[in-house]
Scaffold this motif. Sequence first.
Motif, PDB file in Angstrom:
ATOM      1  N   GLU A   1      -5.481  -7.153   2.225  1.00  0.00           N
ATOM      2  CA  GLU A   1      -4.892  -8.089   1.275  1.00  0.00           C
ATOM      3  C   GLU A   1      -3.956  -7.325   0.347  1.00  0.00           C
ATOM      4  O   GLU A   1      -4.009  -6.090   0.274  1.00  0.00           O
ATOM      5  N   MET A   2      -3.079  -8.048  -0.354  1.00  0.00           N
ATOM      6  CA  MET A   2      -2.129  -7.412  -1.269  1.00  0.00           C
ATOM      7  C   MET A   2      -2.028  -8.211  -2.559  1.00  0.00           C
ATOM      8  O   MET A   2      -1.951  -9.442  -2.537  1.00  0.00           O
ATOM      9  N   ASP A   3      -2.009  -7.492  -3.663  1.00  0.00           N
ATOM     10  CA  ASP A   3      -1.708  -8.068  -4.964  1.00  0.00           C
ATOM     11  C   ASP A   3      -0.250  -7.723  -5.272  1.00  0.00           C
ATOM     12  O   ASP A   3       0.063  -6.560  -5.566  1.00  0.00           O
ATOM     13  N   PRO A   4       0.666  -8.683  -5.213  1.00  0.00           N
ATOM     14  CA  PRO A   4       2.093  -8.353  -5.376  1.00  0.00           C
ATOM     15  C   PRO A   4       2.427  -7.798  -6.752  1.00  0.00           C
ATOM     16  O   PRO A   4       3.433  -7.106  -6.913  1.00  0.00           O
ATOM     17  N   ARG A   5       1.586  -8.056  -7.735  1.00  0.00           N
ATOM     18  CA  ARG A   5       1.846  -7.517  -9.082  1.00  0.00           C
ATOM     19  C   ARG A   5       1.706  -5.998  -9.080  1.00  0.00           C
ATOM     20  O   ARG A   5       2.471  -5.299  -9.749  1.00  0.00           O
ATOM     21  N   VAL A   6       0.733  -5.484  -8.336  1.00  0.00           N
ATOM     22  CA  VAL A   6       0.584  -4.034  -8.229  1.00  0.00           C
ATOM     23  C   VAL A   6       1.827  -3.440  -7.587  1.00  0.00           C
ATOM     24  O   VAL A   6       2.373  -2.421  -8.048  1.00  0.00           O
ATOM     25  N   HIS A   7       2.308  -4.062  -6.544  1.00  0.00           N
ATOM     26  CA  HIS A   7       3.461  -3.556  -5.810  1.00  0.00           C
ATOM     27  C   HIS A   7       4.729  -3.619  -6.657  1.00  0.00           C
ATOM     28  O   HIS A   7       5.548  -2.694  -6.631  1.00  0.00           O
ATOM     29  N   SER A   8       4.896  -4.699  -7.398  1.00  0.00           N
ATOM     30  CA  SER A   8       6.103  -4.817  -8.233  1.00  0.00           C
ATOM     31  C   SER A   8       6.076  -3.808  -9.377  1.00  0.00           C
ATOM     32  O   SER A   8       7.124  -3.246  -9.747  1.00  0.00           O
TER      33      SER A   8
ATOM     34  N   TYR B   1      -7.616  -7.406 -10.326  1.00  0.00           N
ATOM     35  CA  TYR B   1      -7.036  -7.472  -8.987  1.00  0.00           C
ATOM     36  C   TYR B   1      -6.966  -8.923  -8.535  1.00  0.00           C
ATOM     37  O   TYR B   1      -7.987  -9.613  -8.459  1.00  0.00           O
ATOM     38  N   HIS B   2      -5.766  -9.409  -8.246  1.00  0.00           N
ATOM     39  CA  HIS B   2      -5.568 -10.800  -7.847  1.00  0.00           C
ATOM     40  C   HIS B   2      -4.653 -10.859  -6.619  1.00  0.00           C
ATOM     41  O   HIS B   2      -3.463 -11.155  -6.725  1.00  0.00           O
ATOM     42  N   PRO B   3      -5.201 -10.579  -5.438  1.00  0.00           N
ATOM     43  CA  PRO B   3      -4.351 -10.605  -4.236  1.00  0.00           C
ATOM     44  C   PRO B   3      -3.846 -12.014  -3.935  1.00  0.00           C
ATOM     45  O   PRO B   3      -4.544 -13.006  -4.171  1.00  0.00           O
TER      46      PRO B   3
END
Length: 552
Positions: A242-249, A277-279
């Motif tokens: 899974e991915m949390d886009p906020r971490v990536h941004s 963490y909110h994927p």
Amino acid sequence: MKPMTMKIAFLKTRLLLPVLVAVASLAATAHAAAPGITGPAFNLTAQPAYLTQPDGQAIYSWGYGCTTAPTGFAPSMPNQTCNTMQVPGPTLIVTEGQTVTVNLVNQLPTAAGNTSILFPGFQVTGHGVAPNATSPCAIAPQGLLTTEAKPGCTVQYTFIASTPGTRSYYSGTQGDLQIEMGLYGAIIVIPATTRAACTGGLHAANLVAESTWGEKDFRLASSAYDNDKTCYDREYLFQFSEMDPRVHSQALAQVTAKAGCTAAAAGCSLEVPTEPYHPAYFMINGRSMPDDMDPNYASEYPHQPYNGNPHLHPGEEVLLRIIGQGRWQHPFHEHANHVRILARDGNLILSATDATQLAGPALFTTTTTPGQAMDGIFYYTGRGLNWDMYGHTGTSNDPLAKLTCTPDANGYNTADPTALNFWEWCADHNKPLQIAPNGDVGAGGPVTLPDPNILTNGAWYGGSPYLGPNAPQRATGCMPGNALQTNSPNCGGTGSTPPSGTIANSPSGEAGFAFMWHSHNEREITTNNAFPGGMMMMMLVDSREYPIDESN
């Protein structure tokens, strides 16, 4: 071989519940298998790139890839490639007993700092790789878990592939961030010897059946382990994450702000919060549904080469290689049957009282644990449907409807692997689903079909209750030239059951069963909170005369 096209419609069946939970899906057909690159020597890099999502977003990510062309690919497929970054990382395929070397070049942004690879289950040694002893890369730092590669440097890992099985590999450096960003992959160790039990009996018959219809063998091996009870006929690899886009941004923002900084200098590091963490993206093999049903190595996903779209024929034992690569557990449910677990993390589950017997559980849902791999066997035969799933009734003039079914000791038609109904459950042979296409069970069948004038979605409702070309027409006696054509109430307009010859596959004469395999966490079958998406795919049961081509 005929190309297969799946039609887009996401409808949970009410026709065959609870036996069939079917979804007819659209998207170009593709099959999964367990594609990867072969060793035992690998040259990998860790690099940034963007991953595409079904909602149109491109998510900044990190991943492992190839620095040079790999030794080879297995199984061989069109358009196979190993880019400099992909998620999941390249599946590493080696043979039991080989000495494996992996050279990793750190080409992440300088501010990301060191990176590494862990190979759980193996005794690994690591050291720096540099052109000379005075190079800044000559000495690789030891991190908390493994030897690390500094920015721009190379580290070499060496280990012996001591035992067969499926395992994960992933970053051992700042794992809460680097694994989240995409630094993970799978390693498959295939047995060094071939088990005699896997080359005879019904496994040999399944190979004859495949070749009869023009199929190729896309397995990596004939058994998963050095054990006669781990033979299989087809295989698939599924990695859940899974991915949390906020971490990536935030990682992208900090990398951009610190571009050009000097490695290890004050301030040349990332401070990206990974909690709370909110994927929002849930992936199988780096893709979300429906992208996971597009072909392997599809050009529109240059950094997500692997798909997830299993197919099988009745009676085939299918090896499922399953890995939890994210931070969450993912309760994945395989409709149509349980999965018999063989092993976890490359360790066979054996009986405590008889070491020759396997003792893994049969799971209704294969819940993935972060970092853990499991191997299991899945199969489907149609046993217990209580109707003939090939559309045989014994009354049609269609020769396919007059096939014989001679039960073996277990009740299946297995004497002739070239027969269309190889592996048919003979107790249901020639049983009609219903004499009429709709009406009461008492009118002639074990299942009450909905009135096609009431429950339809265009030509669709929930898939086909039959396998094989024109099976719905054969089952209702509506074949051209049939004496029943003018007399049977079944032929009053639709000429088939279900209406319009509803099918799960194409070409139009093909009918199959479509089962939805999906996460049992409702949020995880969405893409950025939009349903359907996420951890969902189709498992299609195809009739024998319809070749399964896993090269795409």
